[in-house]
Scaffold this active site. Structure first.
Site, PDB file in Angstrom:
ATOM      1  N   GLU A   1       0.851  -1.203   0.000  1.00  0.00           N
ATOM      2  CA  GLU A   1       0.000   0.000   0.000  1.00  0.00           C
ATOM      3  C   GLU A   1       0.880   1.244   0.000  1.00  0.00           C
ATOM      4  OE1 GLU A   1      -2.231   2.485   3.511  1.00  0.00           O
ATOM      5  OE2 GLU A   1      -2.350   0.304   3.587  1.00  0.00           O
TER       6      GLU A   1
ATOM      7  N   LYS B   1     -10.129  -2.719   8.314  1.00  0.00           N
ATOM      8  CA  LYS B   1      -8.926  -2.203   8.956  1.00  0.00           C
ATOM      9  C   LYS B   1      -9.324  -1.647  10.320  1.00  0.00           C
ATOM     10  CE  LYS B   1      -5.962   1.885   8.277  1.00  0.00           C
ATOM     11  NZ  LYS B   1      -5.557   2.908   7.279  1.00  0.00           N
TER      12      LYS B   1
END
Length: 211
Positions: free
Chosen positions: A41, A130
């Protein structure tokens, strides 16, 4: 890809490369790939993040999922897709961003901090959740969530995760982690990144084998 397959792709460790720039992106991400990382990411508040995403996607094999973090708007998700990104990671649970990411055929892991946010994100199509910030939520909250959320769902604590505290989250039901400054800091060399990556991989292997 089924919901179960999508969730499985987002289990494990996500390398969060905040501050990574195009000049060093290929060396750093190759080091991570060599050490076994398959989820990368690049946050959008990094220098020229879309350029880095495009470069890394062209450089690494297809089994490595490349995407962006700190994606705040549907428009930003579209820009990530255009750069070749396949993954959208968010600090929040904005359902408009989640839905747009799914319309674009991308995987999406929004940030949530309450059960209400978690179920709303799932209803919008989130592939994994998340848990952010992990320092605030802690393993007890994760364990409580695990009792009511779908068993196969990926739950990824993010924030303050190190090789030394992964065990308490895994025992509580974590499916993986988002790894930030303990893995990579802006300006860090590929060699130093490799060393940190190896420590995380060793800890992950030992802990998951023991579960």
């Amino acid at each position: 890809m089924t919901e179960s397959q999508a969730s499985n792709r987002l289990k494990g460790m996500i390398a969060i490369l905040r501050g990574l720039g195009p000049q060093e992106c290929l060396g750093v991400t190759q080091a991570l790939y060599d050490e076994g990382f398959r989820l990368i990411e690049i946050p959008l508040n990094s220098p020229e993040p879309l350029k880095s995403i495009e470069m890394v996607r062209k450089s690494l094999p297809a089994d490595c999922l490349i995407g962006a973090g700190t994606v705040l708007t549907p428009k930003a998700a579209e820009q990530v897709k255009a750069a070749g990104g396949e993954l959208i990671v968010m600090p929040h649970g904005d359902t408009a961003v989640i839905r747009r990411a799914k319309e674009l055929g991308m995987l999406c892991a929004p940030g949530v901090a309450t059960p209400t946010e978690a179920f709303a994100a799932l209803d919008a199509g989130a592939d994994a959740l998340k848990l952010f910030p992990a320092e605030q939520l802690g393993p007890k909250v994760l364990k409580a969530w695990r009792a009511v959320l779908p068993r196969e769902l990926g739950l990824l604590p993010v924030g303050g995760i190190t090789p030394d505290n992964m065990d308490i989250f895994l025992q509580a039901g974590a499916s993986g982690f988002g790894l930030g400054s303990a893995l990579y800091k802006p300006g860090q060399s590929a060699d130093d990144t490799r060393v940190n990556a190896r420590k995380f991989q060793q800890a992950w292997k030992q802990l998951t084998q023991a579960l």
